[in-house]
Design a protein around this motif. Sequence first.
Motif, PDB file in Angstrom:
ATOM      1  N   LYS A 393      64.692  42.527  26.241  1.00 28.53           N
ATOM      2  CA  LYS A 393      65.692  43.288  26.878  1.00 28.53           C
ATOM      3  C   LYS A 393      66.769  43.546  26.046  1.00 28.53           C
ATOM      4  CE  LYS A 393      68.773  42.618  31.134  1.00 28.53           C
ATOM      5  NZ  LYS A 393      68.492  43.722  31.810  1.00 28.53           N
ATOM      6  N   LEU A 394      67.146  42.666  25.150  1.00 30.95           N
ATOM      7  CA  LEU A 394      67.983  42.917  24.033  1.00 30.95           C
ATOM      8  C   LEU A 394      67.590  43.880  23.151  1.00 30.95           C
ATOM      9  CD1 LEU A 394      70.977  42.137  23.394  1.00 30.95           C
ATOM     10  CD2 LEU A 394      70.117  40.396  21.740  1.00 30.95           C
ATOM     11  N   GLN A 396      65.478  46.123  23.904  1.00 34.87           N
ATOM     12  CA  GLN A 396      65.677  47.693  24.561  1.00 34.87           C
ATOM     13  C   GLN A 396      67.193  47.915  24.382  1.00 34.87           C
ATOM     14  OE1 GLN A 396      65.720  47.513  28.686  1.00 34.87           O
ATOM     15  NE2 GLN A 396      64.343  48.962  28.959  1.00 34.87           N
ATOM     16  N   GLN A 397      67.964  47.102  24.785  1.00 36.50           N
ATOM     17  CA  GLN A 397      69.473  47.665  24.727  1.00 36.50           C
ATOM     18  C   GLN A 397      69.836  48.366  23.753  1.00 36.50           C
ATOM     19  OE1 GLN A 397      71.942  44.263  25.636  1.00 36.50           O
ATOM     20  NE2 GLN A 397      71.427  44.490  27.857  1.00 36.50           N
ATOM     21  N   ARG A 398      69.425  47.662  22.449  1.00 35.89           N
ATOM     22  CA  ARG A 398      69.790  48.093  21.058  1.00 35.89           C
ATOM     23  C   ARG A 398      69.094  49.451  20.770  1.00 35.89           C
ATOM     24  NH1 ARG A 398      69.693  42.336  18.436  1.00 35.89           N
ATOM     25  NH2 ARG A 398      71.784  41.656  18.687  1.00 35.89           N
ATOM     26  N   TYR A 400      68.098  51.763  22.816  1.00 34.08           N
ATOM     27  CA  TYR A 400      68.877  52.811  23.519  1.00 34.08           C
ATOM     28  C   TYR A 400      70.371  53.101  23.154  1.00 34.08           C
ATOM     29  CZ  TYR A 400      65.031  53.553  26.641  1.00 34.08           C
ATOM     30  OH  TYR A 400      63.735  53.814  27.281  1.00 34.08           O
ATOM     31  N   GLN A 401      71.106  51.852  22.684  1.00 32.78           N
ATOM     32  CA  GLN A 401      72.121  52.370  21.754  1.00 32.78           C
ATOM     33  C   GLN A 401      71.940  53.379  20.831  1.00 32.78           C
ATOM     34  OE1 GLN A 401      73.884  48.500  20.805  1.00 32.78           O
ATOM     35  NE2 GLN A 401      74.555  48.126  22.944  1.00 32.78           N
ATOM     36  N   ARG A 415      63.791  56.485  29.587  1.00 37.40           N
ATOM     37  CA  ARG A 415      64.691  55.770  29.763  1.00 37.40           C
ATOM     38  C   ARG A 415      64.446  54.211  30.197  1.00 37.40           C
ATOM     39  NH1 ARG A 415      69.162  57.653  26.863  1.00 37.40           N
ATOM     40  NH2 ARG A 415      69.916  55.462  27.572  1.00 37.40           N
ATOM     41  N   ASP A 416      63.186  54.014  30.133  1.00 33.20           N
ATOM     42  CA  ASP A 416      62.620  52.500  30.786  1.00 33.20           C
ATOM     43  C   ASP A 416      61.683  51.962  29.874  1.00 33.20           C
ATOM     44  OD1 ASP A 416      60.823  54.374  31.079  1.00 33.20           O
ATOM     45  OD2 ASP A 416      60.217  53.731  33.251  1.00 33.20           O
ATOM     46  N   HIS A 419      60.133  48.289  30.647  1.00 30.06           N
ATOM     47  CA  HIS A 419      60.349  47.712  32.143  1.00 30.06           C
ATOM     48  C   HIS A 419      59.309  46.760  32.316  1.00 30.06           C
ATOM     49  CE1 HIS A 419      57.107  49.869  34.416  1.00 30.06           C
ATOM     50  NE2 HIS A 419      57.168  50.842  33.512  1.00 30.06           N
TER      51      HIS A 419
END
Length: 425
Positions: A393-394, A396-398, A400-401, A415-416, A419
Amino acid sequence: MRILVVGSGGREHALCWKIAASPLCDKLYCAPGNAGIAADAECVPINAEDIPALVAFAQTEKIDFVVVGPEGPLVKGLADALEAAGIATFGPSAKAAELEGSKGFMKDLAAKYHVPTAAYQRFRDAAAAKAFAATLPVPVVVKADGLAAGKGVVIAQTHTEANAAIDAMMLDRHFGEAGAELVVEEFMTGEELSFFALCDGTHAVPLASAQDHKQVGDGDTGPNTGGMGAYSPAPISTPEIERRIMAEIILPTVAGMAAEGRPFKGVLFAGIMVTKDGPKLIEFNCRFGDPECEVLMLRLKSDVLPALMAARDGGLKNFDLRWFDAAAVTVVMAANGYPGKPETGTVIRNLDAAAKLADVAVFHAGTKLNDAGEIIAAGGRVLAVSATGVDVKLAQQRAYQAVDAIDWPGGFCRRDIAHRAIARP
Ligand code: AMP
Ligand code: GLY
């Protein structure tokens, strides 16, 4: 060591990035490379399938070790030609690369050595192929035997669709000579997993688990692509599943290929369907996956070069590979139009800002410089924006940042990515 990497995608950028970090590497070339690879290697303008030119370059530049990224040159015999010229090469011989180059060969090998895979038959005659397809429940899977840039597989939802696919491949030659022979096979239900093992002809060492997203659209919708993103580890790959894949699929294949006089050296990439009866083989590839290679290189703690050299030298018995605990996610940014005809030449900005973010690596998959020195899109899949984090999850967040920091109206991404790994506890 003087090293040459062959290829020009995100996979090759990740390989160059990892090899350049090895204390064993004195000089790194990449043929042909791309605008991002140029930061890690000296790019030389030789096509990845130009075997005579690659051999001549390796000889002139006294290359100690060549790492071949894509399947095309391997199936055409690049590793054989380099080895014959006395240049050590990571990648299978043409005879071993047939595991990817001919789906019929792969299926026959699996049958002979009792590797679990979908029931199938091979055909050189359209009428016979249709007659067999009619005996299978739908969906029916129709595959061109040869290389078709990942597009030679049709999952036909009806028998009429299967017949149309057989005609398109065999009679209309949609994939050229790749469709002169077909495999028609049973559809398998389950979740797909990308499984990689380094092989030295006799021994095999599994790599960390990974999964990719083949479809172009969010929620795994739309047409298939080469891969819109990847993540590692893949929670579906439990220790028990990995043990079974090694015991039931990888090791029998390595032993079978040796027995056939085609010892497999390089990285064996098994596309696996995890079915209710356990793992089954969908297909083999004779190279790293792209974008799976990107997440694997980010998670590999060990020096990659000794591992690749051991695969070539027959030294993988008891070889130990270390991995970071951190998870990795790669989001592919593709040019508008992909997987159809991509719009190329659009300018990509702010890549430096994205690459400076913590735990982010922006690999280039299809870029070049224009006359003004700007980075432009030069292919379908253009960037492999990657990040690591304590969990998927982290990561993935990075990732997409970093994607959001890039200014590129000419491209898009899903965007997924990851998932499934995030949904699974
Ligand atoms: P391949 O190029 O053989 O990997 O096939 C491309 C994609 O088609 C695979 O990644 C699977 O999603 C799907 N596929 C291929 N063969 C089968 C099969 N026998 N059953 C279900 N899906 C399949
Ligand atoms: N990502 C799947 C492949 O490289 O074939």
